[in-house]
Enzyme design. Structure first.
Site, mmCIF file in Angstrom:
data_model
loop_
_atom_site.group_PDB
_atom_site.id
_atom_site.type_symbol
_atom_site.label_atom_id
_atom_site.label_comp_id
_atom_site.label_asym_id
_atom_site.label_seq_id
_atom_site.Cartn_x
_atom_site.Cartn_y
_atom_site.Cartn_z
ATOM 1 N N ASP A 20 67.525 86.752 20.283
ATOM 2 C CA ASP A 20 66.848 85.634 19.623
ATOM 3 C C ASP A 20 66.767 85.990 18.146
ATOM 4 O O ASP A 20 65.905 86.762 17.741
ATOM 5 C CB ASP A 20 65.441 85.444 20.210
ATOM 6 N N TRP B 117 63.330 94.560 21.468
ATOM 7 C CA TRP B 117 63.404 93.767 22.692
ATOM 8 C C TRP B 117 64.660 94.240 23.404
ATOM 9 O O TRP B 117 65.717 94.406 22.801
ATOM 10 C CB TRP B 117 63.505 92.293 22.319
ATOM 11 N N ASP C 42 65.475 94.223 15.285
ATOM 12 C CA ASP C 42 65.419 93.402 14.078
ATOM 13 C C ASP C 42 65.681 94.284 12.862
ATOM 14 O O ASP C 42 65.281 95.457 12.834
ATOM 15 C CB ASP C 42 64.039 92.742 13.945
ATOM 16 N N TRP D 169 59.719 91.737 15.132
ATOM 17 C CA TRP D 169 59.490 93.150 15.430
ATOM 18 C C TRP D 169 59.403 93.982 14.148
ATOM 19 O O TRP D 169 59.294 95.208 14.209
ATOM 20 C CB TRP D 169 60.606 93.693 16.330
ATOM 21 N N TYR E 280 61.724 89.520 8.032
ATOM 22 C CA TYR E 280 62.775 89.620 9.056
ATOM 23 C C TYR E 280 64.091 89.097 8.483
ATOM 24 O O TYR E 280 64.139 87.999 7.933
ATOM 25 C CB TYR E 280 62.382 88.812 10.291
ATOM 26 N N THR F 119 69.258 90.427 13.451
ATOM 27 C CA THR F 119 69.074 91.263 14.648
ATOM 28 C C THR F 119 70.409 91.883 15.066
ATOM 29 O O THR F 119 71.439 91.199 15.079
ATOM 30 C CB THR F 119 68.528 90.399 15.818
HETATM 31 N N1 ABN Z 1 63.086 88.975 16.853
HETATM 32 C C1 ABN Z 1 63.587 87.935 16.100
HETATM 33 C C2 ABN Z 1 62.516 87.100 15.507
HETATM 34 C C3 ABN Z 1 62.050 87.367 14.233
HETATM 35 C C4 ABN Z 1 61.057 86.587 13.675
HETATM 36 C C5 ABN Z 1 60.509 85.569 14.433
HETATM 37 C C6 ABN Z 1 60.979 85.307 15.705
HETATM 38 C C7 ABN Z 1 61.985 86.069 16.262
#
Ligand code: ABN
Length: 177
Positions: free
Chosen positions: A79, A104, A123, A155, A165, A168
């Site tokens: 995700d 995750w 991430d 994360w 962020y 990923t």
């Molecule tokens: N793990 C990815 C993510 C980052 C920020 C918000 C939602 C999902």
């Protein structure tokens, strides 16, 4: 209770005396030294930290598909934005970002060898959202109210470069048996 304690004392004393009779002080100190030395050196041994298993690294035929595509087999539970589209690769963060320590984890089927692999979705943190190749396949993901099985988290919380962020990665960390 006191009886039991004194019999344990007697047993330990007897064992210590037996040991002292059989082992010289020099060899006892040598063994303790070797134990301390090996426990200090063990964490420094060259294990593959943050790297791919040798099989998938050395033979591209064992790692089929396009790492830039959401359909790539390793992305089964991802995700986020694919780091392979953001200046990194399927398993390494882009320059200037740092891999989050908390991840995750999913289990994805590799069609090339028929094995299920444990894939860690780390991430990459410290830069704004990459915005390219968003991929939300979410296999086995549960709603946020089941926090231990939900992947929709940032994360990067706790990361040294900050909580921003970026993307990923999908790193293989083991084979599921
Ligand atoms: N793990 C990815 C993510 C980052 C920020 C918000 C939602 C999902």
């Amino acid at each position: 209770m006191a009886d039991m304690r004194s019999s344990i004392d007697a047993l330990v004393e007897q064992m210590a005396r037996d040991l002292a009779r059989r082992v010289s002080r020099r060899s006892f100190l040598g063994s303790v030294g070797a134990m301390l030395f090996s426990s200090a050196i063990l964490p420094l041994l060259p294990v593959a930290r943050g790297e791919e298993p040798a099989a998938t690294r050395s033979d591209p035929a064992l790692d089929p598909g396009d790492p830039h595509a959401c359909e790539y087999w390793r992305h089964c539970a991802i995700d986020g934005f694919l780091c392979s589209c953001c200046g990194g690769s399927a398993h390494s963060c882009p320059p200037g970002t740092e891999q989050a320590a908390v991840t995750w984890v999913g289990t994805c089927h590799n069609p090339a060898d028929g094995h299920d692999y444990i894939v860690s979705y780390n991430d990459c943190c410290g830069k704004d959202e990459c915005g390219r190749c968003q991929c939300t396949r979410n296999e086995d993901d549960k709603p946020l109210y089941v926090p231990f099985k939900a992947n929709d988290y940032n994360w990067c919380l706790g990361s040294k470069l900050g909580i921003a962020y970026h993307c990923t990665v999908a790193r293989i960390v083991g084979v599921s048996r």
